[in-house]
Write a protein that holds these residues in place. Structure first.
Motif, PDB file in Angstrom:
ATOM      1  N   PHE A 164       0.858  -1.193   0.000  1.00 22.82           N
ATOM      2  CA  PHE A 164       0.000   0.000   0.000  1.00 22.82           C
ATOM      3  C   PHE A 164       0.882   1.227   0.000  1.00 22.82           C
ATOM      4  CE2 PHE A 164      -2.104   3.637   1.735  1.00 22.82           C
ATOM      5  CZ  PHE A 164      -3.367   3.592   1.169  1.00 22.82           C
ATOM      6  N   ILE A 165       0.661   2.118  -0.957  1.00 20.84           N
ATOM      7  CA  ILE A 165       1.328   3.419  -1.014  1.00 20.84           C
ATOM      8  C   ILE A 165       0.261   4.461  -1.302  1.00 20.84           C
ATOM      9  CG2 ILE A 165       3.038   4.835  -2.196  1.00 20.84           C
ATOM     10  CD1 ILE A 165       4.400   2.181  -3.054  1.00 20.84           C
ATOM     11  N   GLY A 166       0.153   5.481  -0.459  1.00 25.63           N
ATOM     12  CA  GLY A 166      -0.873   6.489  -0.701  1.00 25.63           C
ATOM     13  C   GLY A 166      -0.772   7.643   0.267  1.00 25.63           C
ATOM     14  N   THR A 167      -1.531   8.700  -0.001  1.00 25.90           N
ATOM     15  CA  THR A 167      -1.555   9.860   0.888  1.00 25.90           C
ATOM     16  C   THR A 167      -2.429   9.557   2.103  1.00 25.90           C
ATOM     17  OG1 THR A 167      -3.367  10.790  -0.410  1.00 25.90           O
ATOM     18  CG2 THR A 167      -1.139  11.556  -0.905  1.00 25.90           C
ATOM     19  N   MET A 168      -2.210  10.310   3.144  1.00 25.68           N
ATOM     20  CA  MET A 168      -2.923  10.135   4.402  1.00 25.68           C
ATOM     21  C   MET A 168      -4.264  10.864   4.352  1.00 25.68           C
ATOM     22  SD  MET A 168      -2.625   8.713   7.325  1.00 25.68           S
ATOM     23  CE  MET A 168      -3.681   8.931   8.748  1.00 25.68           C
ATOM     24  N   HIS A 169      -5.368  10.163   4.598  1.00 24.64           N
ATOM     25  CA  HIS A 169      -6.671  10.813   4.780  1.00 24.64           C
ATOM     26  C   HIS A 169      -7.652   9.857   5.440  1.00 24.64           C
ATOM     27  CE1 HIS A 169      -8.880   8.587   1.717  1.00 24.64           C
ATOM     28  NE2 HIS A 169      -8.090   8.991   0.746  1.00 24.64           N
ATOM     29  N   SER A 170      -8.736  10.416   5.967  1.00 22.14           N
ATOM     30  CA  SER A 170      -9.853   9.689   6.579  1.00 22.14           C
ATOM     31  C   SER A 170      -9.361   8.543   7.463  1.00 22.14           C
ATOM     32  CB  SER A 170     -10.822   9.195   5.489  1.00 22.14           C
ATOM     33  OG  SER A 170     -10.189   8.307   4.590  1.00 22.14           O
ATOM     34  N   GLU A 171      -9.780   7.293   7.181  1.00 24.44           N
ATOM     35  CA  GLU A 171      -9.435   6.165   8.042  1.00 24.44           C
ATOM     36  C   GLU A 171      -8.416   5.228   7.397  1.00 24.44           C
ATOM     37  OE1 GLU A 171     -13.066   4.254   9.343  1.00 24.44           O
ATOM     38  OE2 GLU A 171     -13.197   5.648  11.024  1.00 24.44           O
ATOM     39  N   ARG A 172      -7.583   5.760   6.539  1.00 26.82           N
ATOM     40  CA  ARG A 172      -6.592   4.910   5.883  1.00 26.82           C
ATOM     41  C   ARG A 172      -5.646   4.244   6.881  1.00 26.82           C
ATOM     42  NH1 ARG A 172      -4.780   7.686   0.090  1.00 26.82           N
ATOM     43  NH2 ARG A 172      -6.432   6.667  -1.101  1.00 26.82           N
ATOM     44  N   LEU A 173      -5.200   4.991   7.876  1.00 27.72           N
ATOM     45  CA  LEU A 173      -4.299   4.402   8.861  1.00 27.72           C
ATOM     46  C   LEU A 173      -4.994   3.282   9.626  1.00 27.72           C
ATOM     47  CD1 LEU A 173      -1.494   4.497  10.189  1.00 27.72           C
ATOM     48  CD2 LEU A 173      -2.453   6.054  11.896  1.00 27.72           C
ATOM     49  N   LYS A 174      -6.259   3.474   9.982  1.00 35.30           N
ATOM     50  CA  LYS A 174      -7.033   2.439  10.682  1.00 35.30           C
ATOM     51  C   LYS A 174      -7.149   1.186   9.813  1.00 35.30           C
ATOM     52  CE  LYS A 174     -10.071   1.004  13.889  1.00 35.30           C
ATOM     53  NZ  LYS A 174     -10.496  -0.298  13.368  1.00 35.30           N
ATOM     54  N   PHE A 175      -7.387   1.375   8.531  1.00 37.78           N
ATOM     55  CA  PHE A 175      -7.476   0.240   7.598  1.00 37.78           C
ATOM     56  C   PHE A 175      -6.156  -0.542   7.582  1.00 37.78           C
ATOM     57  CE2 PHE A 175      -6.385  -0.817   3.073  1.00 37.78           C
ATOM     58  CZ  PHE A 175      -7.103  -2.010   3.000  1.00 37.78           C
ATOM     59  N   ILE A 176      -5.044   0.170   7.446  1.00 36.89           N
ATOM     60  CA  ILE A 176      -3.741  -0.492   7.421  1.00 36.89           C
ATOM     61  C   ILE A 176      -3.450  -1.154   8.762  1.00 36.89           C
ATOM     62  CG2 ILE A 176      -1.258  -0.109   7.208  1.00 36.89           C
ATOM     63  CD1 ILE A 176      -2.762  -0.024   4.548  1.00 36.89           C
ATOM     64  N   TYR A 177      -3.772  -0.463   9.854  1.00 35.55           N
ATOM     65  CA  TYR A 177      -3.545  -1.008  11.196  1.00 35.55           C
ATOM     66  C   TYR A 177      -4.319  -2.316  11.377  1.00 35.55           C
ATOM     67  CZ  TYR A 177      -3.469  -1.251  16.316  1.00 35.55           C
ATOM     68  OH  TYR A 177      -3.313  -1.662  17.615  1.00 35.55           O
ATOM     69  N   ASP A 178      -5.590  -2.316  10.990  1.00 32.20           N
ATOM     70  CA  ASP A 178      -6.408  -3.538  11.105  1.00 32.20           C
ATOM     71  C   ASP A 178      -5.836  -4.659  10.254  1.00 32.20           C
ATOM     72  OD1 ASP A 178      -8.168  -2.472  12.897  1.00 32.20           O
ATOM     73  OD2 ASP A 178      -9.739  -2.032  11.434  1.00 32.20           O
ATOM     74  N   PHE A 179      -5.368  -4.300   9.074  1.00 38.27           N
ATOM     75  CA  PHE A 179      -4.822  -5.305   8.170  1.00 38.27           C
ATOM     76  C   PHE A 179      -3.558  -5.949   8.769  1.00 38.27           C
ATOM     77  CE2 PHE A 179      -1.917  -6.576   4.791  1.00 38.27           C
ATOM     78  CZ  PHE A 179      -2.716  -7.463   4.075  1.00 38.27           C
ATOM     79  N   LEU A 180      -2.659  -5.126   9.278  1.00 38.41           N
ATOM     80  CA  LEU A 180      -1.425  -5.647   9.857  1.00 38.41           C
ATOM     81  C   LEU A 180      -1.694  -6.424  11.143  1.00 38.41           C
ATOM     82  CD1 LEU A 180       0.914  -2.557   9.321  1.00 38.41           C
ATOM     83  CD2 LEU A 180       0.858  -4.671   7.987  1.00 38.41           C
ATOM     84  N   ARG A 181      -2.711  -5.993  11.881  1.00 35.01           N
ATOM     85  CA  ARG A 181      -3.053  -6.651  13.146  1.00 35.01           C
ATOM     86  C   ARG A 181      -3.757  -7.986  12.911  1.00 35.01           C
ATOM     87  NH1 ARG A 181      -7.331  -4.070  17.287  1.00 35.01           N
ATOM     88  NH2 ARG A 181      -8.573  -4.479  15.439  1.00 35.01           N
ATOM     89  N   LEU A 210      -4.281  10.056  17.250  1.00 29.93           N
ATOM     90  CA  LEU A 210      -3.526   9.837  18.486  1.00 29.93           C
ATOM     91  C   LEU A 210      -3.727   8.421  19.037  1.00 29.93           C
ATOM     92  CD1 LEU A 210      -3.985  13.262  20.334  1.00 29.93           C
ATOM     93  CD2 LEU A 210      -1.946  12.398  19.164  1.00 29.93           C
ATOM     94  N   GLY A 211      -4.863   7.808  18.736  1.00 28.17           N
ATOM     95  CA  GLY A 211      -5.113   6.441  19.196  1.00 28.17           C
ATOM     96  C   GLY A 211      -4.242   5.411  18.501  1.00 28.17           C
ATOM     97  N   TYR A 212      -3.596   5.818  17.402  1.00 24.74           N
ATOM     98  CA  TYR A 212      -2.728   4.909  16.638  1.00 24.74           C
ATOM     99  C   TYR A 212      -1.341   5.541  16.484  1.00 24.74           C
ATOM    100  CZ  TYR A 212      -7.331   3.148  15.394  1.00 24.74           C
ATOM    101  OH  TYR A 212      -8.616   2.658  15.442  1.00 24.74           O
ATOM    102  N   LEU A 213      -0.889   6.217  17.547  1.00 25.09           N
ATOM    103  CA  LEU A 213       0.321   7.021  17.450  1.00 25.09           C
ATOM    104  C   LEU A 213       1.549   6.208  17.061  1.00 25.09           C
ATOM    105  CD1 LEU A 213       1.408   9.867  17.689  1.00 25.09           C
ATOM    106  CD2 LEU A 213       1.811   9.477  20.130  1.00 25.09           C
ATOM    107  N   ARG A 214       1.724   5.035  17.652  1.00 27.70           N
ATOM    108  CA  ARG A 214       2.892   4.220  17.323  1.00 27.70           C
ATOM    109  C   ARG A 214       2.876   3.814  15.857  1.00 27.70           C
ATOM    110  NH1 ARG A 214       4.359  -0.793  21.128  1.00 27.70           N
ATOM    111  NH2 ARG A 214       4.622   0.977  22.551  1.00 27.70           N
ATOM    112  N   ALA A 215       1.718   3.389  15.367  1.00 31.08           N
ATOM    113  CA  ALA A 215       1.601   3.023  13.953  1.00 31.08           C
ATOM    114  C   ALA A 215       1.813   4.239  13.064  1.00 31.08           C
ATOM    115  CB  ALA A 215       0.230   2.399  13.686  1.00 31.08           C
ATOM    116  N   TYR A 216       1.312   5.406  13.500  1.00 33.63           N
ATOM    117  CA  TYR A 216       1.455   6.633  12.714  1.00 33.63           C
ATOM    118  C   TYR A 216       2.930   6.982  12.521  1.00 33.63           C
ATOM    119  CZ  TYR A 216       0.463  11.321  10.968  1.00 33.63           C
ATOM    120  OH  TYR A 216       0.388  12.440  10.170  1.00 33.63           O
ATOM    121  N   VAL A 217       3.678   7.004  13.610  1.00 35.59           N
ATOM    122  CA  VAL A 217       5.093   7.372  13.549  1.00 35.59           C
ATOM    123  C   VAL A 217       5.866   6.376  12.687  1.00 35.59           C
ATOM    124  CG1 VAL A 217       7.194   7.631  14.919  1.00 35.59           C
ATOM    125  CG2 VAL A 217       5.033   8.576  15.762  1.00 35.59           C
ATOM    126  N   SER A 218       5.462   5.111  12.741  1.00 32.15           N
ATOM    127  CA  SER A 218       6.165   4.070  11.996  1.00 32.15           C
ATOM    128  C   SER A 218       5.861   4.096  10.499  1.00 32.15           C
ATOM    129  CB  SER A 218       5.790   2.692  12.569  1.00 32.15           C
ATOM    130  OG  SER A 218       6.295   1.650  11.780  1.00 32.15           O
TER     131      SER A 218
END
Length: 307
Positions: A164-181, A210-218
């Motif tokens: 996955f490569i893309g710009t940050m918006h809406s719930e994209r980080l949550k989608f990736i987080y759920d996928f990796l988890r 902020l609820g996904y801060l570790r994933a965000y920084v990574s």
């Protein structure tokens, strides 16, 4: 023979604009570009996005001056999105050429101004189209998905099961987080990179996640991945992950590029045939296998044919 002149009014987005300019130049046009956004400044674009009327109260004269400087002898004009202009600006741009087309890769649900554009410009345009199937049906305008080129130098082997490569918006980080988890895939076989345009955008999205801060920084970076690297990673992937904006029904450029180049896509967007439902931590996603018809449909020749 006099060279035909084309004015493109569009956002300067990744490789999409370069592809459009190169295509029309290869068809014999002298292409002039006018930036849809007028400015790349973060604060100015925030005002445009959330305080649209106030934006034009501040900058309308400046925009008028830019439009006045444009020649008025274009054979064709192609306006894409038009976000940085209000309706009177677009009507002035219409006077600059003989054959004017309007296209958007956004939706009325996400950008309310588009509804007014469709209503006012509909009978004044040579062509008006959208990448959003719902808007196409609702406003009786042409549905035309985005386009992509074939990757020039595809990878000779598969390195990643998913990417996955893309710009940050809406719930994209949550989608990736759920996928990796989810834990059903080898993390060494997954490539993920989310991008923010600048430090201000990066900090804004950090506050929203902020609820996904570790994933965000990574996972989130500032800037953009070069097109050549994007294509290299995609072509070396078995399945491309995709998360469409929840307020849009159109297919993302990433999704279209993957399908055009024969890659399967796992997406939250249900608006494609040949999809199989996949459950990911209680959320429904769709696995899409490309067909030969889609590979042809997503060519730039097909996309530009109406203009």
């Amino acid at each position: 023979m006099t060279q035909r002149k084309l004015l493109i009014v569009a956002p300067d987005v990744f490789s999409i604009l370069n592809s459009v300019v190169s295509f029309f130049e290869s068809r014999g046009f002298d292409v002039v570009f006018l930036d849809d956004r007028n400015s790349q400044g973060f604060i100015r674009n925030v005002i445009l996005r959330f305080l649209r009327s106030f934006y034009f109260a501040l900058f309308s004269r400046e925009i008028d001056s830019r439009i006045e400087k444009i020649a008025d002898d274009f054979d064709k004009i192609v306006i894409i999105n038009g976000e940085g202009y209000d309706i009177h600006h677009l009507l002035e741009i219409l006077k600059k050429g003989e054959q004017v087309s309007f296209y958007t890769w956004d939706s009325v649900n996400n950008k309310k101004y588009l509804k007014h554009f469709f209503e006012v410009l509909g009978d004044k345009m040579h062509f008006i189209g959208t990448f959003d199937k719902i808007d196409s049906e609702k406003f009786n305008i042409c549905y035309k998905p985005l386009f992509s080129a074939k990757i020039d130098k595809p990878a000779s082997s598969t390195r990643y099961q998913y990417s996955f490569i893309g710009t940050m918006h809406s719930e994209r980080l949550k989608f990736i987080y759920d996928f990796l988890r989810d834990g059903k895939q080898d993390s060494t076989q997954v490539y993920v990179a989310l991008y923010c345009k600048n430090i201000a955008t990066y900090l804004f999205h950090m506050m929203m996640n902020l609820g996904y801060l570790r994933a965000y920084v990574s996972l989130v970076k500032i800037g953009f991945l070069p097109l050549s690297d994007f294509e290299k990673i995609m072509s070396a992937s078995e399945i491309v992950l995709d998360y469409s904006h929840p307020k849009q029904a159109g297919l993302t450029h990433r999704c279209v590029t993957a399908l055009r180049n024969g890659k399967k896509v796992l997406t939250n967007n249900p608006n494609l045939a040949n999809s199989k439902t996949v459950d990911l931590n209680g959320r429904e996603y769709f696995l899409i296998t490309p067909t030969e018809t889609e590979k042809a449909e997503f060519s730039i020749e097909n996309w530009a044919s109406k203009f």
